[in-house]
Design a protein around this motif. Structure first.
Motif, PDB file in Angstrom:
ATOM      1  N   ARG A  21       0.832  -1.208   0.000  1.00  0.00           N
ATOM      2  CA  ARG A  21       0.000   0.000   0.000  1.00  0.00           C
ATOM      3  C   ARG A  21       0.866   1.257   0.000  1.00  0.00           C
ATOM      4  NH1 ARG A  21      -3.002  -3.156   3.740  1.00  0.00           N
ATOM      5  NH2 ARG A  21      -2.017  -2.065   5.491  1.00  0.00           N
ATOM      6  N   ALA A  22       1.979   1.198   0.739  1.00  0.00           N
ATOM      7  CA  ALA A  22       2.876   2.353   0.759  1.00  0.00           C
ATOM      8  C   ALA A  22       3.459   2.619  -0.625  1.00  0.00           C
ATOM      9  CB  ALA A  22       4.002   2.112   1.767  1.00  0.00           C
ATOM     10  N   ASP A  61       1.968   1.945  -3.460  1.00  0.00           N
ATOM     11  CA  ASP A  61       0.893   2.561  -4.233  1.00  0.00           C
ATOM     12  C   ASP A  61       0.786   4.049  -3.927  1.00  0.00           C
ATOM     13  OD1 ASP A  61       0.231   0.225  -5.495  1.00  0.00           O
ATOM     14  OD2 ASP A  61      -1.339  -0.323  -4.073  1.00  0.00           O
ATOM     15  N   ASP A  62       0.878   4.409  -2.642  1.00  0.00           N
ATOM     16  CA  ASP A  62       0.808   5.826  -2.269  1.00  0.00           C
ATOM     17  C   ASP A  62       1.977   6.600  -2.861  1.00  0.00           C
ATOM     18  OD1 ASP A  62      -1.478   5.299  -0.822  1.00  0.00           O
ATOM     19  OD2 ASP A  62      -0.444   5.122   1.103  1.00  0.00           O
ATOM     20  N   GLN A  63       3.167   6.014  -2.804  1.00  0.00           N
ATOM     21  CA  GLN A  63       4.333   6.689  -3.354  1.00  0.00           C
ATOM     22  C   GLN A  63       4.229   6.839  -4.868  1.00  0.00           C
ATOM     23  OE1 GLN A  63       7.456   4.206  -1.638  1.00  0.00           O
ATOM     24  NE2 GLN A  63       8.123   5.956  -0.427  1.00  0.00           N
ATOM     25  N   ARG A 113       1.499   7.147  -6.508  1.00  0.00           N
ATOM     26  CA  ARG A 113       0.513   8.194  -6.747  1.00  0.00           C
ATOM     27  C   ARG A 113       1.160   9.576  -6.615  1.00  0.00           C
ATOM     28  NH1 ARG A 113      -2.750   6.459  -3.337  1.00  0.00           N
ATOM     29  NH2 ARG A 113      -3.938   5.090  -4.710  1.00  0.00           N
ATOM     30  N   VAL A 114       1.999   9.748  -5.590  1.00  0.00           N
ATOM     31  CA  VAL A 114       2.721  11.017  -5.428  1.00  0.00           C
ATOM     32  C   VAL A 114       3.651  11.252  -6.611  1.00  0.00           C
ATOM     33  CG1 VAL A 114       4.443  12.225  -4.030  1.00  0.00           C
ATOM     34  CG2 VAL A 114       2.564  11.009  -2.921  1.00  0.00           C
ATOM     35  N   ARG A 117      -4.619  -0.474  -9.317  1.00  0.00           N
ATOM     36  CA  ARG A 117      -3.511  -0.612  -8.371  1.00  0.00           C
ATOM     37  C   ARG A 117      -3.614  -1.886  -7.534  1.00  0.00           C
ATOM     38  NH1 ARG A 117      -0.552   4.173  -7.911  1.00  0.00           N
ATOM     39  NH2 ARG A 117      -1.562   5.982  -8.848  1.00  0.00           N
TER      40      ARG A 117
END
Length: 427
Positions: free
Chosen positions: A67-68, A70-72, A74-75, A320
Motif C-alpha cells: 500500500r505504501a 501505491d501511495d508513493q 501516486r505522489v 492498483r
C-alpha cells in the motif's frame, strides 16, 4: 515520503516522512520501498515453503509496504503531471514564447473579454467570419485553438486510455468506419497473366458517435477582474482533470448510452471461441483469484493470445490493487516479474511489457475481467469533435459566474482481435 528502518526481525518497513518535493526524490523513495517489499515478500515465500503458511505479521507487513508503494507511486505520478504542465497563455505562456497570427491574437483578446466581462461582440464577429457554428445561440463560443490543444494534451497525460488509443478529430457528430467482414482477396500472379476475378467484398460499418462531455467551473467576480490571473490557464486547469476522469471511465466501462462505449462493455468470450465483434478472454481457472501454483502462466497465455503484430505493441492495463497482487509473482529462477519504472514519468513493466494503471478497471472478483492486455493503439478509437465551447452564465449562481464548458467525445473498439482480457473464473 517514506524511508526504511530495521525492525527486530531484520525486515525493512516503511516509515512516513515529509512528502518529497521533486520527481527524483519521489522516485528514489519508491525504489527504496520496492527493495523493502522484495525483502519482506521473500521471507513470506520462505515461510510458506517451510511451514506451508506465512506468518500473520509477515503477511501484514507485505500488504502494508504494498500500500505504501501505491501511495508513493501516486505522489510520483502527481509530481510528474505537475512537471508536465507548462505555463499557458497570458504573460508566461504562448503569448510570449510563440508568435501568434493577427487572427489568433484577435481571438485571444475577444475570448479574454468574454470570459472576464461577458463582452461577446468580438467573438461573434470572428466566428461569423469563419462560418463557425459555435455562436452564442448555439451554446457558447469556441476557446482559442491553443487552449483547446492544451486541454487535450493535459487530458492525454491523465487518462491512460486516451494516451494509448488512436485519436481522431472530426468535424461531424459521427465517425463511420467501413471494414470487410470477409477480408480482402489477394493472391500471386505472373506479370503478364490474366488477373482472376475476385469475389464481391462484404462490407460492414462501425459507427462512433460523439457525445457531449461538460464541466462547469465557477469563478468570483474578483478573480475575473484580477488582470494578473491567466484566465485561459485557469479554464484549462479546472476542466482537464474532470474531463480526464469522465473519459477514462467511459473508455473502459462506458455503456455507450450518452457516452463512449468502453472496451469492457463489449461481449467477452473464451479466446478459443473468439469471433469478430467480441473480445477474447483467458480464464485464470479460479473464481475470483489466481491459480495457487504458477499463477503467472495466465499472464503468459494472454500475452501469446495476441498475434505477433499486436503483441509487440502490447500494454497491460489494470488498477492498483491488481498490480499489488502481481508484484508478488516470480519466475522459476526467483526473479520478480514486475519491474519498477526505470525513471520518473515512465511506466512500470510486467514481463517486459509496460503497465497502464487505470483505476476504472474492476477489482478481482468472481468472473471479473480485471486485467487487459492489448495493442490499444490498434484496438480502441477515440473520436474528438473539433472545438471546446464555453458558455458564460453570470445568473444561475450569483454572485459566482459559471462557465459551462463542453466538448464532444466518442469512442469504441475498432479492432476486436487487438485486445485480450483475463477473466478470474474457472472457465
Amino acid at each position: 515520503m517514506m524511508t526504511g528502518h530495521v525492525q527486530g526481525s531484520g525486515a525493512v518497513a516503511p516509515e512516513v516522512k515529509a512528502v518529497p518535493e521533486t520527481v527524483t526524490a519521489a522516485l528514489d523513495e519508491f525504489m527504496e520501498a520496492f527493495e523493502a517489499f522484495k525483502d519482506v515478500n521473500d521471507r513470506r515465500l520462505g515461510e510458506i515453503e517451510q511451514k506451508l503458511t506465512a506468518d500473520v505479521v509477515t503477511r501484514d507487513k507485505v500488504d502494508r509496504i504494498n500500500r505504501a508503494m501505491d501511495d508513493q507511486k501516486r505522489v510520483l505520478d502527481q509530481l510528474a503531471l505537475k512537471k508536465a504542465r507548462p505555463p499557458l497563455g497570458g504573460r508566461s505562456g504562448y503569448g510570449q514564447s510563440a508568435e501568434l497570427s493577427p487572427e489568433a491574437m484577435e481571438h485571444k483578446a475577444g475570448f479574454d473579454a468574454y470570459i472576464r466581462r461577458g463582452e461577446d461582440s468580438g467573438l461573434r464577429e470572428l466566428e461569423a467570419k469563419a462560418f463557425s457554428v459555435g455562436v452564442g445561440a448555439d451554446g457558447g463560443y469556441l476557446v482559442p485553438p491553443e487552449t483547446d490543444t492544451e486541454i487535450g494534451r493535459r487530458v492525454s497525460v491523465v487518462s491512460p486510455m486516451r494516451a494509448l488509443s488512436t485519436v481522431r478529430t472530426v468535424s461531424t457528430s459521427v465517425l463511420k468506419k467501413p471494414f470487410s467482414t470477409t477480408g480482402l482477396t489477394t493472391g500471386w500472379v505472373a506479370e503478364t497473366a490474366a488477373r482472376p476475378q475476385t469475389n464481391t467484398p462484404l462490407l460492414a460499418e462501425l459507427a462512433f458517435p460523439t457525445m457531449e462531455l461538460y464541466a462547469m467551473p465557477a469563478a468570483t467576480q474578483a478573480l475575473l477582474e484580477d488582470a494578473a490571473v491567466d484566465m485561459e490557464a485557469w479554464i484549462a486547469g479546472e476542466v482537464d482533470i474532470v474531463f480526464a476522469e469522465q473519459e477514462g471511465d467511459a473508455f473502459v466501462r462506458g455503456d455507450g448510452v450518452n457516452k463512449p462505449k468502453g472496451f469492457l462493455a463489449y461481449t467477452a468470450v473464451a479466446d478459443a471461441s473468439w469471433a469478430w465483434g467480441s473480445l477474447g478472454y483467458i480464464a485464470t481457472g479460479v473464481a475470483g483469484g489466481w491459480k495457487a501454483t504458477n499463477p503467472s502462466d495466465t499472464l503468459i497465455e494472454v500475452i501469446y493470445a495476441l498475434k505477433a503484430g499486436h503483441r509487440q505493441n502490447g500494454t497491460f492495463m489494470m488498477n492498483r490493487k491488481v498490480q499489488a497482487d502481481i508484484r508478488k509473482f516470480k519466475d522459476v529462477d526467483g526473479n520478480y516479474l514486475w519491474r519498477p519504472p526505470a525513471s520518473a514519468g515512465q511506466a512500470a513493466s510486467l514481463m517486459g511489457f509496460p503497465i497502464a494503471e487505470a483505476e476504472e478497471m474492476p477489482d478481482i472478483a468472481a468472473s471479473s475481467t480485471s486485467l487487459a492486455f492489448g495493442d490499444f493503439r490498434s484496438g480502441y478509437l477515440v473520436v474528438d469533435r473539433a472545438g471546446v465551447r464555453i458558455l458564460r452564465d453570470p445568473y444561475s449562481a450569483k454572485p459566482y459566474v459559471l462557465f459551462y464548458t463542453t466538448k464532444r467525445v466518442g469512442g469504441g473498439v475498432q479492432n476486436f482481435e487487438a485486445i485480450k482480457l483475463v477473466r478470474f473464473a474457472v472457465s
